[in-house]
Design an enzyme around this catalytic site. Structure first.
Site, PDB file in Angstrom:
ATOM      1  N   ASP A  44       0.694  -1.158  -0.192  1.00 56.20           N
ATOM      2  CA  ASP A  44       0.161   0.068  -0.086  1.00 56.20           C
ATOM      3  C   ASP A  44       0.829   1.179  -0.131  1.00 56.20           C
ATOM      4  O   ASP A  44       0.503   2.597  -0.276  1.00 56.20           O
ATOM      5  CB  ASP A  44      -0.800  -0.079   1.020  1.00 56.20           C
ATOM      6  CG  ASP A  44      -0.213  -0.192   2.527  1.00 56.20           C
ATOM      7  OD1 ASP A  44       1.062  -0.077   2.688  1.00 56.20           O
ATOM      8  OD2 ASP A  44      -1.119  -0.313   3.553  1.00 56.20           O
ATOM      9  N   GLU A 115      -1.620  -5.570   8.837  1.00 61.31           N
ATOM     10  CA  GLU A 115      -0.741  -5.013   9.844  1.00 61.31           C
ATOM     11  C   GLU A 115      -1.586  -5.099  11.053  1.00 61.31           C
ATOM     12  O   GLU A 115      -2.539  -5.025  11.261  1.00 61.31           O
ATOM     13  CB  GLU A 115      -0.600  -3.304   9.457  1.00 61.31           C
ATOM     14  CG  GLU A 115       0.349  -3.213   8.403  1.00 61.31           C
ATOM     15  CD  GLU A 115       0.305  -1.554   8.065  1.00 61.31           C
ATOM     16  OE1 GLU A 115       0.120  -0.740   9.034  1.00 61.31           O
ATOM     17  OE2 GLU A 115       0.781  -1.426   6.981  1.00 61.31           O
ATOM     18  N   GLU A 182       9.261  -4.035  10.755  1.00 63.03           N
ATOM     19  CA  GLU A 182       9.512  -2.623  10.130  1.00 63.03           C
ATOM     20  C   GLU A 182      10.272  -1.965  11.154  1.00 63.03           C
ATOM     21  O   GLU A 182       9.560  -1.609  12.309  1.00 63.03           O
ATOM     22  CB  GLU A 182       8.481  -2.035   9.524  1.00 63.03           C
ATOM     23  CG  GLU A 182       8.963  -0.964   9.028  1.00 63.03           C
ATOM     24  CD  GLU A 182       7.917  -0.135   7.898  1.00 63.03           C
ATOM     25  OE1 GLU A 182       8.180   1.113   7.298  1.00 63.03           O
ATOM     26  OE2 GLU A 182       7.015  -1.018   7.524  1.00 63.03           O
TER      27      GLU A 182
END
EC number: 2.1.2.11
Length: 274
Positions: A44, A115, A182
């Site tokens: 995204d 997520e 991340e």
């Protein structure tokens, strides 16, 4: 032959690094596929990289489906992973399953990425039980950027680091077959990678993850306005050469170096994590 999640589990068992690149169109997918990149993530992040949006929150399902279709047409061997956009899975179980299935049926993706941790474990379980491979994403999660206070390293203290570990265990137990980490400290990513049976893919999380991911435009240095600490430019003259350099450095362990990583946890703090 199309790469599969089973083959990535085998790579982790053999301590062979997994290569992932975020890309958004047919042409880049062909280059990545020909370079033997394991996974192409239709992220995204295209909202910012391709569409010029300020964040990833505004990109829609229909937009993600179009770009995923293009990548799927170009990828013959690489595993195509599609990002489920903001609020396409969080709102209800029904939305989660229906939208995940659209990526498989309409865009011919091979799996989806979501997520979040414990709070979306039930969604991961439902999607994976329907036969769709699910990759989870923890640490700096861009869809939660407004709650995180910006794009910052996560897991720098004992409480937040333990939360990421607990979330990692939860998504694995729910059926996630891979985890993207991340912008978490190197030693935290190393600990999580050793705890989990599923592979970890790092971005700004150090060399001890089971694989690495970068955005196609970033590794080639195509975006002059953006250069995060975890990004390395490989070659912007010849994309094929640049991608192959990235692939080789990930597989050999050269990339990422300490220069491209964050480390805020000392050994005393690390010993308190479980």
């Amino acid at each position: 032959m199309r790469k599969s999640m089973i083959s990535f589990l085998e790579k982790k068992a053999k301590n062979e690094k997994i290569t992932m690149v975020s890309a958004y169109d047919y042409h880049s997918a062909r280059i990545l596929d020909n370079s033997d990149i394991d996974i192409i993530l239709v992220g995204d992040s295209l909202a910012m990289t391709v569409l010029g949006m300020q964040d990833t929150l505004s990109v829609t399902m229909d937009e993600m489906l179009i770009f995923t279709k293009a990548v799927s047409r170009g990828a013959k061997k690489s595993f195509v992973l599609a990002d489920m956009p903001f609020m396409s899975y969080q709102s209800s179980d029904r939305d989660a399953i229906l939208n995940a299935s659209r990526f498989i049926k309409e865009s011919h993706a091979n799996g989806v990425k979501v997520e979040g941790g414990i709070e979306i474990a039930s969604k991961i379980k439902l999607i994976s039980q329907s036969g769709i491979p699910v990759v989870a994403h923890l640490g700096l999660t861009p869809q939660a950027v407004n709650m995180l206070g910006g794009y910052r390293v996560q897991g720098k203290d004992l409480q937040s680091a333990q939360k990421i570990i607990d979330d990692a265990k939860a998504v694995q137990d729910a059926g996630a077959c891979m985890l993207v980490l991340e912008c978490v400290p190197v030693k935290l990513a190393q600990k999580i990678s050793s705890i989990l049976e599923i592979p970890t893919i790092g971005i700004g999380s150090g060399k001890y993850c089971d694989g690495q991911v970068l955005v196609y435009h970033d590794l080639l240095g195509l975006n002059k306005d953006f250069k995060a600490k975890f990004v390395k430019h490989f070659d912007k003259i010849d994309p094929q050469v640049g991608v192959e350099k990235y692939r080789d450095e990930v597989k050999s362990g050269i990339f990422p170096s300490q220069e491209h990583s964050f480390d805020y946890l000392d050994d005393e703090l690390l010993d308190k994590l479980y």
